[in-house]
Design a protein around this motif. Sequence first.
Motif, mmCIF file in Angstrom:
data_model
loop_
_atom_site.group_PDB
_atom_site.id
_atom_site.type_symbol
_atom_site.label_atom_id
_atom_site.label_comp_id
_atom_site.label_asym_id
_atom_site.label_seq_id
_atom_site.Cartn_x
_atom_site.Cartn_y
_atom_site.Cartn_z
ATOM 1 N N GLY A 166 1.237 -1.215 0.283
ATOM 2 C CA GLY A 166 0.106 -0.400 -0.208
ATOM 3 C C GLY A 166 0.883 1.017 -0.076
ATOM 4 N N SER A 167 0.176 2.036 -0.334
ATOM 5 C CA SER A 167 1.083 3.625 -0.237
ATOM 6 C C SER A 167 1.558 3.980 0.578
ATOM 7 C CB SER A 167 0.022 4.330 -1.640
ATOM 8 O OG SER A 167 -0.299 4.324 -2.345
ATOM 9 N N ARG A 168 1.101 4.162 1.898
ATOM 10 C CA ARG A 168 1.562 4.134 3.038
ATOM 11 C C ARG A 168 3.170 3.719 3.757
ATOM 12 N NH1 ARG A 168 -4.028 4.354 3.323
ATOM 13 N NH2 ARG A 168 -4.838 6.938 4.289
ATOM 14 N N SER A 169 2.653 2.144 3.239
ATOM 15 C CA SER A 169 4.234 1.642 3.195
ATOM 16 C C SER A 169 5.509 2.435 2.646
ATOM 17 C CB SER A 169 3.620 -0.175 3.385
ATOM 18 O OG SER A 169 3.114 -0.385 4.369
ATOM 19 N N PRO A 195 -8.365 -4.525 2.490
ATOM 20 C CA PRO A 195 -8.653 -4.413 4.452
ATOM 21 C C PRO A 195 -8.646 -2.895 4.536
ATOM 22 C CG PRO A 195 -6.676 -5.518 3.458
ATOM 23 C CD PRO A 195 -7.521 -4.550 1.886
ATOM 24 N N GLU A 196 -9.228 -2.676 6.057
ATOM 25 C CA GLU A 196 -9.453 -1.422 6.079
ATOM 26 C C GLU A 196 -8.894 -0.274 6.154
ATOM 27 O OE1 GLU A 196 -10.895 -1.467 9.970
ATOM 28 O OE2 GLU A 196 -12.744 -2.394 9.889
ATOM 29 N N ASN A 197 -7.499 -0.603 5.989
ATOM 30 C CA ASN A 197 -6.526 0.498 6.149
ATOM 31 C C ASN A 197 -5.597 0.673 4.294
ATOM 32 O OD1 ASN A 197 -4.267 -1.679 5.712
ATOM 33 N ND2 ASN A 197 -3.570 -1.049 7.159
ATOM 34 N N TYR A 198 -6.386 -0.210 3.717
ATOM 35 C CA TYR A 198 -6.068 0.014 2.323
ATOM 36 C C TYR A 198 -6.715 1.589 1.405
ATOM 37 C CZ TYR A 198 -5.211 -2.150 -2.279
ATOM 38 O OH TYR A 198 -4.374 -2.899 -3.713
ATOM 39 N N ASP A 199 -5.946 2.328 0.479
ATOM 40 C CA ASP A 199 -6.635 3.239 -0.023
ATOM 41 C C ASP A 199 -7.439 3.261 -0.706
ATOM 42 O OD1 ASP A 199 -4.056 4.165 1.167
ATOM 43 O OD2 ASP A 199 -3.297 3.763 -1.110
ATOM 44 N N LEU A 200 -7.894 2.259 -1.764
ATOM 45 C CA LEU A 200 -9.635 2.533 -2.093
ATOM 46 C C LEU A 200 -10.305 1.696 -0.998
ATOM 47 C CD1 LEU A 200 -10.023 2.022 -5.226
ATOM 48 C CD2 LEU A 200 -8.995 -0.083 -5.402
ATOM 49 N N ARG A 201 -10.218 1.037 -0.006
ATOM 50 C CA ARG A 201 -11.485 1.114 0.444
ATOM 51 C C ARG A 201 -11.490 2.008 1.630
ATOM 52 N NH1 ARG A 201 -12.711 -2.859 4.719
ATOM 53 N NH2 ARG A 201 -14.107 -2.445 6.094
ATOM 54 N N VAL A 202 -10.753 3.051 1.936
ATOM 55 C CA VAL A 202 -11.026 3.743 2.781
ATOM 56 C C VAL A 202 -11.647 4.954 1.385
ATOM 57 C CG1 VAL A 202 -10.598 6.823 3.253
ATOM 58 C CG2 VAL A 202 -8.727 3.617 4.018
ATOM 59 N N ALA A 203 -11.643 5.239 0.577
ATOM 60 C CA ALA A 203 -11.840 6.228 -0.871
ATOM 61 C C ALA A 203 -13.774 4.722 -0.280
ATOM 62 C CB ALA A 203 -11.338 5.997 -1.938
ATOM 63 N N MET A 204 -13.617 4.223 -1.048
ATOM 64 C CA MET A 204 -15.013 3.513 -1.433
ATOM 65 C C MET A 204 -15.870 3.720 0.349
ATOM 66 S SD MET A 204 -15.577 2.867 -4.085
ATOM 67 C CE MET A 204 -17.171 1.953 -4.129
ATOM 68 N N ASP A 205 -15.987 3.677 1.374
ATOM 69 C CA ASP A 205 -15.853 3.506 2.084
ATOM 70 C C ASP A 205 -16.832 4.700 2.997
ATOM 71 O OD1 ASP A 205 -15.843 0.922 3.550
ATOM 72 O OD2 ASP A 205 -14.334 1.483 5.348
ATOM 73 N N ALA A 206 -15.679 6.168 2.318
ATOM 74 C CA ALA A 206 -16.606 7.306 2.478
ATOM 75 C C ALA A 206 -17.787 7.540 1.285
ATOM 76 C CB ALA A 206 -15.010 8.639 1.809
ATOM 77 N N ALA A 239 -9.140 -8.931 1.692
ATOM 78 C CA ALA A 239 -8.635 -10.167 0.759
ATOM 79 C C ALA A 239 -7.050 -8.025 0.043
ATOM 80 C CB ALA A 239 -9.436 -9.700 -0.664
ATOM 81 N N GLU A 240 -6.337 -8.761 -0.284
ATOM 82 C CA GLU A 240 -5.520 -7.465 -1.175
ATOM 83 C C GLU A 240 -6.022 -8.165 -2.969
ATOM 84 O OE1 GLU A 240 -3.217 -6.009 -0.467
ATOM 85 O OE2 GLU A 240 -3.518 -6.394 2.163
ATOM 86 N N MET A 241 -4.788 -7.225 -3.673
ATOM 87 C CA MET A 241 -5.796 -6.790 -4.564
ATOM 88 C C MET A 241 -5.612 -8.541 -5.600
ATOM 89 S SD MET A 241 -6.609 -4.751 -6.968
ATOM 90 C CE MET A 241 -6.879 -3.288 -6.198
ATOM 91 N N ASP A 242 -4.396 -9.357 -5.480
ATOM 92 C CA ASP A 242 -4.522 -10.294 -6.784
ATOM 93 C C ASP A 242 -5.548 -10.782 -5.665
ATOM 94 O OD1 ASP A 242 -3.983 -11.787 -8.848
ATOM 95 O OD2 ASP A 242 -2.873 -13.478 -6.896
ATOM 96 N N ALA A 243 -5.897 -11.333 -4.642
ATOM 97 C CA ALA A 243 -6.769 -12.203 -4.126
ATOM 98 C C ALA A 243 -8.718 -11.901 -4.191
ATOM 99 C CB ALA A 243 -6.274 -12.669 -2.319
ATOM 100 N N ALA A 244 -8.662 -10.383 -4.031
ATOM 101 C CA ALA A 244 -9.793 -9.932 -4.742
ATOM 102 C C ALA A 244 -10.554 -10.020 -5.956
ATOM 103 C CB ALA A 244 -9.875 -8.567 -4.300
ATOM 104 N N LEU A 245 -9.417 -9.960 -7.132
ATOM 105 C CA LEU A 245 -9.627 -10.382 -8.220
ATOM 106 C C LEU A 245 -9.657 -11.581 -8.911
ATOM 107 C CD1 LEU A 245 -6.970 -8.595 -9.833
ATOM 108 C CD2 LEU A 245 -9.305 -8.245 -9.749
ATOM 109 N N ARG A 246 -9.405 -12.633 -7.992
ATOM 110 C CA ARG A 246 -9.674 -14.032 -8.289
ATOM 111 C C ARG A 246 -11.417 -14.133 -7.321
ATOM 112 N NH1 ARG A 246 -5.438 -16.578 -10.027
ATOM 113 N NH2 ARG A 246 -3.753 -15.994 -9.859
ATOM 114 N N PHE A 247 -11.238 -13.809 -5.944
ATOM 115 C CA PHE A 247 -12.906 -13.715 -5.353
ATOM 116 C C PHE A 247 -13.229 -13.501 -6.199
ATOM 117 C CE2 PHE A 247 -10.982 -13.786 -1.120
ATOM 118 C CZ PHE A 247 -11.031 -15.154 -1.138
#
Length: 190
Positions: free
Chosen positions: A3-6, A78-89, A105-113
């Motif tokens: 993630g960008s923060r890391s 995950p809750e700290n994932y930038d995309l999740r924060v934007a969509m939750d907002a 889920a991380e990106m690859d897992a989300a796509l596979r799900f």
Amino acid sequence: ERGSRSLIAALMEGTLDLALIVTSVSSGAARAVLEHEPILSERLVVVSSAASDNPFADASGPAVELHELATVPHVSFPENYDLRVAMDAAFHAQGLTPVVAVEGAEMDAALRFAERGIGVAVVPAMVAVDRPLLRATPLADEALTRTVSVARRSDMAPTPSSAALQALIREIADRLTARGAATADLVTRI
């Protein structure tokens, strides 16, 4: 790949020379130390399984409204994932609570799900390119985008390899936004 923060933390610590980040997440401290070059802006899309029924077949148009999206099972980051924060907002701003099938889920897992029909995921447009097992549908709210930037420490001269990588990133961004590219309608070069 983090993630960008890391990635920003690693740049500030000096363990990375260059990183692709989502610009909106850099803190004030990072902005003082980092130099960033916006590369592209891309729309967010909803991906669903190409093999299952389209959950948006009865949607109001070619793009998905948030109120329609909130009613189908989601694969959430995950809750700290930038995309999740934007969509939750975005959901919160409209008083909506999405149905969550899988969370964290991380990106690859989300796509596979999503490919397997477990739920839909909201992802950047480029992620859905060349994924024949997924159907990508743009979000109706064109303001739901992300800006990707190349970041590096401003107090350190770029190494020859990081300068070459940055030039390659610019070249690829140009190709992604070129007329006729699969992503040209959803990705803008900045």
